[in-house]
Write an enzyme that holds these catalytic residues in place. Structure first.
Site, PDB file in Angstrom:
ATOM      1  CE  LYS A  82     -53.530   3.759  22.476  1.00  0.00           C
ATOM      2  NZ  LYS A  82     -53.487   2.199  22.430  1.00  0.00           N
ATOM      3  CG  ASP A  83     -49.107   0.834  22.053  1.00  0.00           C
ATOM      4  OD1 ASP A  83     -49.998   0.670  22.858  1.00  0.00           O
ATOM      5  OD2 ASP A  83     -49.101   0.860  20.853  1.00  0.00           O
ATOM      6  NE  ARG A 130     -56.947   3.686  28.927  1.00  0.00           N
ATOM      7  CZ  ARG A 130     -57.710   4.344  28.456  1.00  0.00           C
ATOM      8  NH1 ARG A 130     -58.839   5.110  29.103  1.00  0.00           N
ATOM      9  NH2 ARG A 130     -57.984   3.782  26.935  1.00  0.00           N
ATOM     10  NE  ARG A 131     -59.922   2.554  25.046  1.00  0.00           N
ATOM     11  CZ  ARG A 131     -58.956   2.098  24.332  1.00  0.00           C
ATOM     12  NH1 ARG A 131     -58.426   1.152  23.852  1.00  0.00           N
ATOM     13  NH2 ARG A 131     -58.088   3.231  23.647  1.00  0.00           N
ATOM     14  NE  ARG A 148     -54.135  -8.050  22.055  1.00  0.00           N
ATOM     15  CZ  ARG A 148     -53.073  -9.056  22.052  1.00  0.00           C
ATOM     16  NH1 ARG A 148     -52.975 -10.296  22.676  1.00  0.00           N
ATOM     17  NH2 ARG A 148     -52.001  -8.733  21.365  1.00  0.00           N
ATOM     18  NE  ARG A 154     -57.539  -3.905  18.903  1.00  0.00           N
ATOM     19  CZ  ARG A 154     -56.869  -3.325  19.909  1.00  0.00           C
ATOM     20  NH1 ARG A 154     -57.501  -2.442  20.699  1.00  0.00           N
ATOM     21  NH2 ARG A 154     -55.840  -3.728  20.373  1.00  0.00           N
ATOM     22  CB  CYS A 241     -51.934  -2.712  29.646  1.00  0.00           C
ATOM     23  SG  CYS A 241     -51.173  -4.471  29.262  1.00  0.00           S
TER      24      CYS A 241
END
Length: 309
Positions: A82-83, A130-131, A148, A154, A241
Site C-alpha cells: 500500500k506504500d 483515504r481514511r 505521522r 502513533r 496518497c
C-alpha cells in the site's frame, strides 16, 4: 543461483519485521544463500511534522530503496504494497506479492470501543486522506488530525492524550504482535482499504533473473490477480496518497474476482462508490473500468479541485 542476497528495507520495526520474514523464508527455501538486510531511513521517515500529501506522497517511503536496487547495492526491497505508487521505476519489477494479512483498518483507542462510541467532535488521528474522507463521510462531526510516524510513534501520541482514537492498518499491528491494542475492526464496506493493503511486495531489478527465480516461491498467484486490478485502479485515479480513494478486490472462486472502490472529497461530503467483477484474466481491465465509472460519476471533478490546492 547466486549465493548472497541483500534486502533493502526501511528502519521502522514493521519494515524490519517484513524484511526479516522474507529473509527467513528465503533461507528456508535456499539454505545455501546468505541473506543480509540493509536498513535505510527514507525521506518519508525523516519528515514527520507535515502531512504526507504536502511533502511528496507515499513514494517518499520507497525512493531510496529503489535507488539502491538500481545501483546494485541491494538485490531486493521489501515494502508494504500500500506504500507503493502505481508506477514502478524503469528497470524494476514486482518479483512477488505475498498472501494478504488482514486488510481492514483498525480502531485503536484507550477510552472507546468503536467509531460509533466516540463522542461528538472527538479527535481521530490518521495519516491517510483515504481514511479521513471515509471517516468524515460516516461521522462528519469528528475532528480528524494528521498523524505521522511509525506504528509505535502513533500509538505513543494516542497514549499521551493527543487523540481520542487513531486508525491504523490491522495488518501492521498484527505483524508486530500488537493485536491487543485493537479495540475493533472497521468493516471494509465502511472503510474501503488502500490498494494492496495487507500485502507485502518484493521488488527487484527486471534483469536480475537469479534473484527473481530465488523468490518466485513467495508469489501468491491468487492475490496477484487482485493486486493487478487494485493497482490498475490506482494508476487510473492518480496513483498516490494525494487522492482520497481506495479499492479492495477479493477472489470469488471459479477464476473470478470482485472489486469495490470509492473516490471522495477530503471532507467526506462527496463520496462515490462502485462495485464490479471480472475474470482473473481481465484484472487490469476491471480496475480501469471501475476507476472510469467513479471518475465519470463525480470523481474527476474532485481530483481537479484537489490539483488546484
Amino acid at each position: 543461483m547466486k549465493n548472497r542476497i541483500v534486502i533493502a528495507t526501511r528502519e521502522s520495526l514493521l519494515a524490519l519485521w517484513q524484511a526479516r520474514y522474507v529473509a527467513g523464508k528465503i533461507k528456508e527455501a535456499h539454505p545455501e544463500i546468505d541473506v543480509e538486510l540493509l536498513p535505510v531511513t527514507t525521506k518519508g521517515d525523516q519528515i514527520l511534522d507535515r502531512p504526507l500529501v504536502e511533502i511528496g506522497g507515499k513514494g517518499l517511503f520507497i525512493k531510496e530503496l529503489e535507488v539502491m536496487l538500481l545501483e546494485g547495492q541491494a538485490d531486493l526491497a521489501v515494502h508494504s504494497l500500500k506504500d507503493m505508487t502505481a508506477e514502478l521505476a524503469d528497470g524494476l519489477t514486482l518479483a512477488a506479492v505475498t498472501a494478504r494479512e488482514d486488510p481492514r483498518d483498525a480502531f485503536v483507542s484507550g477510552k472507546y470501543a468503536s467509531l460509533d462510541e466516540l463522542p461528538q467532535h472527538a479527535v481521530v488521528g490518521t495519516s491517510s486522506l483515504r481514511r479521513q474522507a471515509q471517516l468524515l463521510h460516516y461521522r462528519p462531526d469528528l475532528t480528524v488530525k494528521s498523524l505521522r510516524g511509525n506504528v509505535q510513534t502513533r500509538l505513543r501520541h494516542l497514549d499521551e492524550g493527543e487523540y481520542d482514537a487513531v486508525i491504523l492498518a490491522a495488518a501492521g499491528l498484527k505483524r508486530l504482535g500488537l493485536d491487543r491494542r485493537i479495540k475493533s475492526y472497521i468493516d471494509t464496506n465502511d472503510s474501503i482499504p488502500a490498494a494492496g493493503q495487507g500485502v507485502m511486495a518484493i521488488e527487484a531489478r527486471t534483469d536480475d533473473a537469479d534473484t527473481l527465480e530465488a523468490v518466485s516461491f513467495l508469489h501468491n498467484a491468487n492475490i496477484a490477480y487482485c493486486i493487478r486490478a487494485e493497482r490498475a485502479f490506482l494508476a487510473k485515479v492518480g496513483g498516490d496518497c494525494k487522492v482520497p480513494a481506495g479499492i479492495f478486490v477479493v477472489p470469488d472462486g471459479r477464476k473470478k474476482i470482485v472489486a469495490k472502490a470509492f473516490i471522495a472529497s477530503p471532507d467526506g461530503k462527496e463520496l462515490y462508490r462502485g462495485e464490479d467483477g471480472a475474470s482473473d484474466a481481465e484484472a487490469e481491465a476491471l480496475g480501469e473500468r471501475l476507476a472510469e465509472k467513479l471518475l465519470n460519476a463525480g470523481g474527476r471533478e474532485i481530483l481537479k479541485n484537489l490539483q488546484k490546492i
